[in-house]
Design an enzyme around this catalytic site. Structure first.
Site, PDB file in Angstrom:
ATOM      1  NE  ARG A 116     -10.541   6.982   1.451  1.00 24.25           N
ATOM      2  CZ  ARG A 116      -9.215   7.029   1.464  1.00 24.25           C
ATOM      3  NH1 ARG A 116      -8.574   7.729   0.555  1.00 24.25           N
ATOM      4  NH2 ARG A 116      -8.531   6.383   2.383  1.00 24.25           N
ATOM      5  CB  ALA A 117     -17.090   4.592   2.153  1.00 26.20           C
ATOM      6  CG  ASP A 127      -5.996  13.324   1.737  1.00 20.91           C
ATOM      7  OD1 ASP A 127      -5.141  12.434   1.861  1.00 20.91           O
ATOM      8  OD2 ASP A 127      -7.178  13.186   2.106  1.00 20.91           O
ATOM      9  CG  ASP A 131      -2.938   0.809  -2.651  1.00 18.05           C
ATOM     10  OD1 ASP A 131      -1.731   1.111  -2.554  1.00 18.05           O
ATOM     11  OD2 ASP A 131      -3.745   0.954  -1.713  1.00 18.05           O
ATOM     12  CG  HIS A 132      -2.349   4.721  -3.394  1.00 14.90           C
ATOM     13  ND1 HIS A 132      -1.457   5.243  -2.468  1.00 14.90           N
ATOM     14  CD2 HIS A 132      -3.305   4.097  -2.665  1.00 14.90           C
ATOM     15  CE1 HIS A 132      -1.859   4.944  -1.252  1.00 14.90           C
ATOM     16  NE2 HIS A 132      -2.981   4.243  -1.337  1.00 14.90           N
ATOM     17  CG  ASP A 177      -2.258   0.626   0.912  1.00 12.37           C
ATOM     18  OD1 ASP A 177      -2.291   1.859   0.720  1.00 12.37           O
ATOM     19  OD2 ASP A 177      -3.259  -0.102   0.825  1.00 12.37           O
ATOM     20  CE  LYS A 237      -4.026   1.441   3.841  1.00 12.94           C
ATOM     21  NZ  LYS A 237      -4.579   2.502   2.985  1.00 12.94           N
ATOM     22  CG  HIS A 241      -1.248   8.818   4.883  1.00  8.14           C
ATOM     23  ND1 HIS A 241      -1.415   9.782   3.908  1.00  8.14           N
ATOM     24  CD2 HIS A 241      -1.940   7.739   4.454  1.00  8.14           C
ATOM     25  CE1 HIS A 241      -2.173   9.301   2.941  1.00  8.14           C
ATOM     26  NE2 HIS A 241      -2.511   8.055   3.248  1.00  8.14           N
ATOM     27  CG  ASP A 255      -1.220   4.605   2.271  1.00  5.11           C
ATOM     28  OD1 ASP A 255      -0.892   5.594   1.585  1.00  5.11           O
ATOM     29  OD2 ASP A 255      -2.357   4.464   2.738  1.00  5.11           O
ATOM     30  CB  SER A 294      -6.350   2.414  -0.143  1.00  6.43           C
ATOM     31  OG  SER A 294      -5.142   3.018   0.250  1.00  6.43           O
ATOM     32  NE  ARG A 347      -8.790   8.437   7.300  1.00  5.85           N
ATOM     33  CZ  ARG A 347      -8.196   7.905   8.367  1.00  5.85           C
ATOM     34  NH1 ARG A 347      -8.789   7.948   9.545  1.00  5.85           N
ATOM     35  NH2 ARG A 347      -7.012   7.311   8.265  1.00  5.85           N
ATOM     36  CG  HIS A 354      -2.529   8.526  -1.432  1.00  5.11           C
ATOM     37  ND1 HIS A 354      -3.834   8.106  -1.544  1.00  5.11           N
ATOM     38  CD2 HIS A 354      -2.092   8.060  -0.239  1.00  5.11           C
ATOM     39  CE1 HIS A 354      -4.168   7.404  -0.471  1.00  5.11           C
ATOM     40  NE2 HIS A 354      -3.142   7.371   0.343  1.00  5.11           N
TER      41      HIS A 354
END
Length: 559
Positions: free
Chosen positions: A286-287, A171, A471-472, A28, A361, A434, A430, A81, A289, A501
């Site tokens: 986005r779900a 972000d 994934d990124h 990740d 994850k 962060h 990941d 992700s 959080r 990211h």
């Protein structure tokens, strides 16, 4: 496709055998970028990943993991992700969260939908509350969407609006919260000129207030609830710009961890608690959080913390955040209909599957992989194992996370002979990336590399095949850069850390003793992305992918 002619049965691949154990490893936040001191993957000791890259050139390549390749609106949108694992599992590119919301707002379709009509019934006598991340990062939410929703809601009858802002700094750059709040305040002032009673009611930093995920720490959600619903917080201010500026002066405080605050009137009374008869929208698309706050707002029976009071409200999500839980039951924009995922096909074709990660994850390697669907397709064919993540600390404190435990579970699953596919997500690069802690991220990358080695060693033992990808991007670039690509400095001359990211491509490597000798990456899919991986993996299981899947990345050449 008419249901009558549809079949789950996949054709056998003409050149590739069935029956090999496949390890599907997702690193990740592991992108590919120029080697320099801010590229933690380059700095870290990563002998296993290095050997894949420098081994057989026809068995290592890069794939796109951002923007349109994963269904996001533009190629300026970094991957994440959720959309990454959706693409890896679905084998096709679906319009994703942000894009769906953009379309609904642009066409005005959002205002004719069931979700909006539901909350609209509160506009006459109640307040419309908007809760979400105030940011243009485009990962969880976007400021311009909030602006359009504000305008549209007021044009469709909302007379009293309260916004509960969550500051970002993860972000986007730390410190940008001030500008976002100023922009929002200007918009609200214009609405007030038109006779709409619109103002900011509360706020706090995303990692400390409201936006926890995977039930890691319900106190985060409670702090939000107290401010948003009860109108109670340790810090009270007359206006939000002052609130954010003042709270940022507290030592060790940044946008991500801003303490909760409420806005009060001249009598010290909160200007916007959520009460009976109000409407509430969580505007993140986005779900992960917002699922927890969604449960607190929606569920009559709720025991995660004392809500003190549970107002009778009309609550709608920007989207439905969990299709399996049907949560929330009302939403403004319908989700992508992801069906016929690779996981479901493989189970129907006799592929016994094991999936594992740690809490942060685990949902990616199961729920998102399977097209936003909880649970098993067939419990007799599948086993999913979740290893609890460290709780109550930031991940740079324990950067090795649970990489070793995940690798051990994968190794045991491979050696057991019970499974045809063993799928894992290694979160280190990941989650630690962060935090912006470069030294810790280097340790994290090394730990993930060690985990990959353990899994590959097991594949070696059973004569299997490995697919290693990501994934990124994230850990491969930890510094903000100018247009020329040079590191940006702050006022004191220190580099500006990048915690988000990236737009970088990610590696994919194949190999193992079970890989047929003539298998190599094709040269004719140069723009291949994560959605091409599903067909690739199906081929390695000895199966042809469905005709509407993105094309496979591999070919078999006769030696």
């Amino acid at each position: 496709m008419g249901s009558s002619e549809f079949s789950w049965k996949l054709k056998d691949h003409p050149k590739l055998p069935k029956g090999k154990t496949i390890a599907m490893v997702v690193l990740d936040g592991w992108g590919e970028a120029k080697p320099n001191q801010y590229n933690c993957i380059h700095v870290a000791e990563t002998p296993t990943m290095d050997s894949l890259k420098n081994g057989a050139p026809e068995r290592w390549r890069l794939v796109k993991a951002h923007g349109k390749a994963v269904g996001l609106p533009t190629d300026d949108d970094m991957g994440n992700s959720e959309v990454g694992h959706n693409a890896l599992g679905a084998g096709r590119i679906y319009a994703q969260g942000a894009k769906l919301v953009d379309i609904a707002l642009e066409t005005g379709k959002i205002y004719n939908g069931e979700g909006f009509k539901y909350i609209q019934e509160s506009f006459e006598n109640g307040t419309l509350h908007l809760i979400g991340l105030l940011s243009d990062g485009g990962v969880h939410s976007r400021l311009d969407q909030l602006q359009l929703l504000l305008k549209g809601a007021s044009e469709h009858g909302a007379k009293r609006i309260r916004i509960h802002v969550l500051t970002d700094g993860r972000d986007v750059l730390d410190g940008t919260s001030v500008g976002f709040v100023e922009t929002l305040e200007n918009d609200l002032a214009k609405l007030r000129e038109k006779g709409v009673d619109a103002q900011i009611a509360s706020g706090g930093g995303r990692m400390y207030v409201t936006m926890d995920r995977y039930e890691n720490d319900w106190d985060v959600v409670k702090r939000g609830w107290d401010a948003q619903v009860l109108g109670e917080a340790p810090h009270k201010f007359k206006n939000a710009i002052e609130a954010v500026k003042k709270l940022r002066e507290i030592p060790c405080t940044n946008d991500q961890y801003l303490p909760p605050f409420v806005i009060v009137d001249d009598n010290g009374k909160a200007v916007g608690p959520i009460v009976d008869g109000d409407a509430v929208v969580t505007f993140n698309f986005r779900a992960d959080r917002v699922v927890m706050i969604a449960k607190a707002l929606e569920y009559e029976n709720f025991d995660k913390f004392d809500r003190v009071r549970f107002p009778k409200i009309r609550y709608s999500g920007m989207l439905q955040y969990d299709g399996e839980l049907k949560l929330p039951s009302h939403y403004l924009v319908s989700p992508p209909e992801i069906e016929r995922t690779s996981g479901e096909y493989l189970v129907h074709n006799g592929i016994r599957t094991f999936a594992c990660s740690e809490t942060v994850k685990f949902g990616h390697v199961t729920f998102f992989w399977n097209g936003n669907r909880s649970g098993y397709f067939n419990p007799e064919m599948e086993e999913y194992v979740e290893i609890p993540s460290d709780c109550g600390i930031t991940f740079n404190v324990q950067p090795k996370m649970k990489a070793l435990e995940i690798a051990e579970k994968a190794r045991d699953a491979i050696l057991s002979g019970k499974f045809d596919q063993v799928r894992v997500n290694l979160p280190n690069s990941d989650m630690v990336g962060h935090t912006g802690d470069i030294e810790a991220t280097v340790v994290a990358c090394k730990a993930a590399d060690g985990a990959v080695k353990m899994i590959l060693d097991a594949i070696e033992q059973v004569g299997g095949i490995y697919v290693v990808t990501a994934d990124h991007g994230n850990a491969e670039d930890m510094v903000k850069r100018n247009k020329k690509g040079e590191p940006l400095l702050d006022k004191t001359g220190n580099i500006q850390i990048l915690t988000s990211h990236t737009l970088e491509p990610v590696p994919i490597a194949i190999g193992g003793p079970g890989l047929a000798p003539g298998v190599r990456f094709r040269k004719d899919v140069p723009s291949g992305g994560l959605a091409n991986v599903a067909a690739t993996v199906m081929n390695l299981h000895g199966l042809e992918a469905p005709s509407d899947y993105e094309p496979t990345l591999i070919e078999v050449v006769d030696n």
